[in-house]
Write a protein that holds these residues in place. Structure first.
Motif, short mmCIF file in Angstrom:
data_model
loop_
_atom_site.label_atom_id
_atom_site.label_comp_id
_atom_site.label_asym_id
_atom_site.label_seq_id
_atom_site.Cartn_x
_atom_site.Cartn_y
_atom_site.Cartn_z
N THR A 114 -17.57 -23.81 -66.39
CA THR A 114 -16.35 -23.79 -67.20
C THR A 114 -15.31 -24.78 -66.67
O THR A 114 -14.71 -25.55 -67.45
CB THR A 114 -15.74 -22.38 -67.21
N VAL A 115 -15.10 -24.80 -65.36
CA VAL A 115 -14.09 -25.70 -64.78
C VAL A 115 -14.56 -27.15 -64.84
O VAL A 115 -13.78 -28.05 -65.18
CB VAL A 115 -13.79 -25.29 -63.33
N THR A 116 -15.82 -27.39 -64.54
CA THR A 116 -16.34 -28.76 -64.55
C THR A 116 -16.33 -29.35 -65.95
O THR A 116 -16.19 -30.56 -66.11
CB THR A 116 -17.79 -28.77 -64.00
N SER A 117 -16.47 -28.51 -66.97
CA SER A 117 -16.53 -29.00 -68.35
C SER A 117 -15.22 -29.63 -68.81
O SER A 117 -15.18 -30.29 -69.85
CB SER A 117 -16.90 -27.86 -69.30
N THR A 118 -14.14 -29.45 -68.04
CA THR A 118 -12.85 -30.06 -68.41
C THR A 118 -12.45 -31.18 -67.44
O THR A 118 -11.27 -31.54 -67.38
CB THR A 118 -11.74 -28.98 -68.42
N THR A 119 -13.41 -31.72 -66.73
CA THR A 119 -13.12 -32.72 -65.69
C THR A 119 -12.31 -33.89 -66.22
O THR A 119 -11.25 -34.24 -65.69
CB THR A 119 -14.42 -33.24 -65.06
N PHE A 120 -12.78 -34.53 -67.27
CA PHE A 120 -12.11 -35.73 -67.79
C PHE A 120 -10.76 -35.40 -68.41
O PHE A 120 -9.77 -36.08 -68.16
CB PHE A 120 -13.00 -36.43 -68.82
N VAL A 121 -10.73 -34.35 -69.23
CA VAL A 121 -9.49 -34.01 -69.94
C VAL A 121 -8.41 -33.53 -68.97
O VAL A 121 -7.25 -33.94 -69.06
CB VAL A 121 -9.78 -32.92 -71.01
N SER A 122 -8.78 -32.67 -68.01
CA SER A 122 -7.80 -32.09 -67.10
C SER A 122 -7.28 -33.08 -66.07
O SER A 122 -6.17 -32.93 -65.54
CB SER A 122 -8.41 -30.89 -66.37
N ASN A 123 -8.08 -34.10 -65.75
CA ASN A 123 -7.70 -35.04 -64.69
C ASN A 123 -7.45 -36.45 -65.20
O ASN A 123 -7.49 -37.41 -64.43
CB ASN A 123 -8.81 -35.07 -63.62
N ALA A 124 -7.18 -36.57 -66.51
CA ALA A 124 -6.96 -37.89 -67.10
C ALA A 124 -5.79 -38.62 -66.43
O ALA A 124 -5.84 -39.84 -66.21
CB ALA A 124 -6.71 -37.76 -68.60
N ALA A 125 -4.74 -37.89 -66.08
CA ALA A 125 -3.56 -38.52 -65.49
C ALA A 125 -3.88 -39.17 -64.15
O ALA A 125 -3.52 -40.34 -63.91
CB ALA A 125 -2.45 -37.49 -65.33
N ILE A 126 -4.57 -38.44 -63.28
CA ILE A 126 -4.88 -39.00 -61.96
C ILE A 126 -5.96 -40.07 -62.05
O ILE A 126 -5.95 -41.05 -61.30
CB ILE A 126 -5.29 -37.87 -60.98
N PHE A 127 -6.90 -39.91 -62.99
CA PHE A 127 -7.95 -40.91 -63.17
C PHE A 127 -7.36 -42.25 -63.60
O PHE A 127 -7.89 -43.31 -63.27
CB PHE A 127 -8.96 -40.45 -64.23
N GLY A 128 -6.26 -42.19 -64.36
CA GLY A 128 -5.66 -43.42 -64.86
C GLY A 128 -4.77 -44.13 -63.85
O GLY A 128 -4.28 -45.23 -64.12
N LYS A 129 -4.53 -43.50 -62.68
CA LYS A 129 -3.60 -44.08 -61.71
C LYS A 129 -4.27 -44.63 -60.46
O LYS A 129 -3.76 -45.57 -59.85
CB LYS A 129 -2.56 -43.03 -61.30
N VAL A 130 -5.36 -44.03 -60.04
CA VAL A 130 -5.95 -44.42 -58.78
C VAL A 130 -7.47 -44.38 -58.90
O VAL A 130 -8.02 -43.57 -59.65
CB VAL A 130 -5.48 -43.48 -57.64
N TYR A 131 -8.12 -45.24 -58.13
CA TYR A 131 -9.59 -45.26 -58.18
C TYR A 131 -10.19 -44.38 -57.09
O TYR A 131 -9.75 -44.39 -55.94
CB TYR A 131 -10.14 -46.68 -58.01
N PHE A 132 -11.19 -43.63 -57.46
CA PHE A 132 -12.09 -42.94 -56.54
C PHE A 132 -13.29 -42.52 -57.38
O PHE A 132 -13.20 -42.44 -58.61
CB PHE A 132 -11.43 -41.72 -55.87
N PRO A 133 -14.43 -42.26 -56.77
CA PRO A 133 -15.60 -41.85 -57.56
C PRO A 133 -15.28 -40.60 -58.37
O PRO A 133 -14.87 -39.59 -57.81
CB PRO A 133 -16.66 -41.56 -56.49
N ARG A 134 -15.45 -40.68 -59.67
CA ARG A 134 -15.04 -39.57 -60.54
C ARG A 134 -15.81 -38.29 -60.27
O ARG A 134 -15.32 -37.19 -60.54
CB ARG A 134 -15.20 -39.98 -62.01
N LEU A 135 -17.03 -38.40 -59.75
CA LEU A 135 -17.83 -37.22 -59.45
C LEU A 135 -17.23 -36.38 -58.31
O LEU A 135 -17.67 -35.26 -58.07
CB LEU A 135 -19.26 -37.61 -59.10
N VAL A 136 -16.26 -36.95 -57.61
CA VAL A 136 -15.60 -36.22 -56.54
C VAL A 136 -14.97 -34.93 -57.07
O VAL A 136 -15.03 -33.88 -56.42
CB VAL A 136 -14.52 -37.10 -55.87
N ILE A 137 -14.39 -34.98 -58.27
CA ILE A 137 -13.72 -33.82 -58.85
C ILE A 137 -14.69 -32.67 -59.11
O ILE A 137 -14.49 -31.55 -58.63
CB ILE A 137 -12.96 -34.20 -60.13
N PRO A 138 -15.76 -32.89 -59.90
CA PRO A 138 -16.68 -31.76 -60.13
C PRO A 138 -17.38 -31.27 -58.86
O PRO A 138 -17.65 -30.07 -58.73
CB PRO A 138 -17.69 -32.32 -61.14
#
Length: 285
Positions: A104-128
């Protein structure tokens, strides 16, 4: 004295996304400190403004177990393979909670973290990945609760027969983490374009639970349907957990191998979709 080139050398090169099948494990490992930071942040914020704090990790599965025991074990009278109903339902509940929360939490990775994804680079898989580790802390608390009741029932002479299959617990946890991660990032990748999926996640997880032996025993499944039923990758996981700790249920390595195959396939598809959506998701979220 270092020359100009040495002073201005680059240690990290950010380039466009590579092939869809590429998974840079080394890069993710290099960000392990960030993963731990996300784990700490998520766990603390989850219980920050609650009165009972981490005790909710115990209260929720305990109440669910009590409801299942009363409704399915008491009122409906469903069999529990000859073991105490309370332990039977708790064993399924804590496994399912870990899996479903990850999903349930992982399914919102992109939508919930769009703000931080748009500001700084790191491997996106770090979040899930950090989500899976954070929920592992809650699972550990719930497992300790389960073991406490488990020991009490054994001391009081109930028919419980633990065996060597309990040693498979780390492998079961890894499989649940991989499966929930795979399904979660598939939904997360598709949700960036099709927001309807976000509305269906909770409903879908509930349906999946009733297709898994969480609130009932697999012995209730008719013989002609058992092959299809065991294709659910969560079924062999919960059956193995129960068999190891309680000595009840069934273990068929054929279905366990199929479960692992489905898990790896789902994770593979998830990584492919994740890598594809990662390139353009900021334009659609």
């Amino acid at each position: 004295m270092p020359n100009y080139e040495e002073k201005n050398s680059y240690h990290v090169e950010i380039s466009p996304q590579r092939a869809l099948l590429e998974l840079n494990v080394k890069e993710i490992w290099d960000y392990k400190d960030l993963i731990l930071l996300f784990v700490k942040r998520t766990f603390v914020s989850q219980y920050k403004q609650t009165i009972l704090g981490p005790a909710w990790a115990i209260i929720q599965p305990l109440l669910t177990t009590l409801v299942f025991t009363v409704v399915f074990g008491g009122i409906a009278g469903l069999p529990t393979d000859g073991i105490p109903s309370f332990l039977f339902y708790m064993s399924g509940t804590i496994c399912w909670n870990y899996f479903s929360t990850n999903l349930t939490v992982t399914s919102t990775t992109f939508v919930s973290n769009a703000a931080i994804f748009g500001k700084v680079y790191f491997p996106r898989l770090v979040i899930p990945i950090s989500t899976v580790i954070t929920n592992l802390i809650s699972f550990s608390i719930q497992l300790c609760m389960f073991l406490a009741f488990w020991i009490v029932y054994i001391i009081n002479g109930y028919s419980i027969h633990p065996n060597g299959y309990v040693l498979l617990l780390p492998l079961l946890l890894i499989q649940m983490a991989m499966l929930s991660l795979g399904v979660g990032i598939i939904v997360s990748a598709l949700t960036t374009k099709y927001r309807d999926l976000a509305m269906l996640v909770s409903f879908g997880v509930q349906l999946w639970m009733y297709a898994t032996p969480v609130a009932y025993s697999s012995v209730l499944i008719p013989e002609k349907w058992i092959g299809l039923y065991m294709l659910n990758p969560m079924t062999p996981i919960i059956e193995t957990f129960r068999y190891g700790f309680l000595g009840a249920g069934t273990i068929d390595f054929k279905y366990s191998l199929i479960s692992w195959g489905v898990t790896l396939l789902v994770l593979f598809i998830g990584v492919v979709l994740f890598n594809k959506v990662e390139k353009t998701f900021m334009d659609t979220v």
